[in-house]
Enzyme design. Structure first.
Site, PDB file in Angstrom:
ATOM      1  N   SER A 189       0.955  -1.187   0.037  1.00  0.00           N
ATOM      2  CA  SER A 189       0.038   0.012  -0.042  1.00  0.00           C
ATOM      3  C   SER A 189       0.864   1.280  -0.109  1.00  0.00           C
ATOM      4  CB  SER A 189      -1.097  -0.038   1.189  1.00  0.00           C
ATOM      5  OG  SER A 189      -1.575   1.134   1.567  1.00  0.00           O
ATOM      6  N   TYR A 248      -2.200  -0.218  10.234  1.00  0.00           N
ATOM      7  CA  TYR A 248      -2.185  -0.659   8.784  1.00  0.00           C
ATOM      8  C   TYR A 248      -0.920  -0.340   8.021  1.00  0.00           C
ATOM      9  CZ  TYR A 248      -3.799  -1.173   3.674  1.00  0.00           C
ATOM     10  OH  TYR A 248      -3.864  -1.229   2.445  1.00  0.00           O
TER      11      TYR A 248
END
Length: 227
Positions: A106, A119
């Site tokens: 990501s 995250y």
């Protein structure tokens, strides 16, 4: 072959077309990856592995409100699922002297955000793991690469319980305004399409990228200008 806890509509369509076998398994469980790889090997050899398990929960109340359980859940889903599945699949690739592993990371691995700090940390660890593994197994014919998407037009972002909806509930905004504000942070002014990410994964998995390993392909519409 595709593995997940449940099949999406897209996977069901591929199964119905006869092009995909679906295995119902929880890849966040310690034995889930072994089950998936065992099912794949029963049907032949294993040349390509795409680690795409992941989930994100906005942390709108700050660091002190994120519990150990939430940290461990993020690390399990976004890092350990890929580590375990890779560990199960890699021996066959090394024995064959070929293979391609693609990890879905990501932009948050390189753009940490307080709203998704657990995250972000997990994805940063995944990217580091992928780079280190590429250096170890590259001389033995196995390539390891990552794709790092920004916001993508999926249910995770735009669904009824997606990130935009959750942020809107806390901020008093609307999901549409949250999504528009996020999209405005990119040069292109829009979310990526899932097919654009899939095409990048396909390229890295294929022989057309045969001398590409340890690479990270960012698909974010220019959100991160320095990568």
């Amino acid at each position: 072959m595709a593995g997940a806890r449940s099949a999406s509509a897209e996977i069901v369509a591929l199964v119905d077309a006869g092009s995909v076998t679906f295995v119902a398994t929880d890849l966040a469980a310690p034995d889930g990856p072994d089950q998936l790889v065992a099912e794949a090997l029963e049907r032949g050899r294993l040349d390509i592995l795409v680690n795409n398990v992941g989930a994100v929960t906005p942390r709108m109340n700050g660091f002190l409100d994120v519990t150990d359980e939430e940290w461990f859940r993020s690390l399990t889903l976004n890092l350990m699922a890929a580590v375990r599945t890779t560990r199960a699949a890699l021996p066959m690739m090394l024995e064959a002297g070929r293979g391609s592993i693609v990890m879905t990371s990501s932009v948050n691995a390189y753009l940490p955000s307080p709203g998704v700090m657990d995250y972000s940390a997990a994805k940063a660890a995944l990217s580091s793991f992928s780079k280190a593994l590429s250096m170890e197994v590259g001389p033995r014919g196995v390539r390891v690469n990552t794709v790092s998407p920004g916001p993508v037009h999926t249910d995770m972002w735009l669904g009824t319980d997606g990130i935009a909806q959750r942020v809107a509930q806390v901020t008093g905004s609307t999901p549409e305004d949250v999504a528009a504000g996020t999209a405005s942070g990119s040069v292109t002014g829009r979310f990526s399409d899932p097919a654009e990410v899939a095409d990048a994964v396909l390229f890295l998995a294929s022989r057309r990228s045969g001398n590409t390993t340890g690479a990270n392909l960012v698909i974010d519409g220019g959100i991160i200008p320095t990568l």
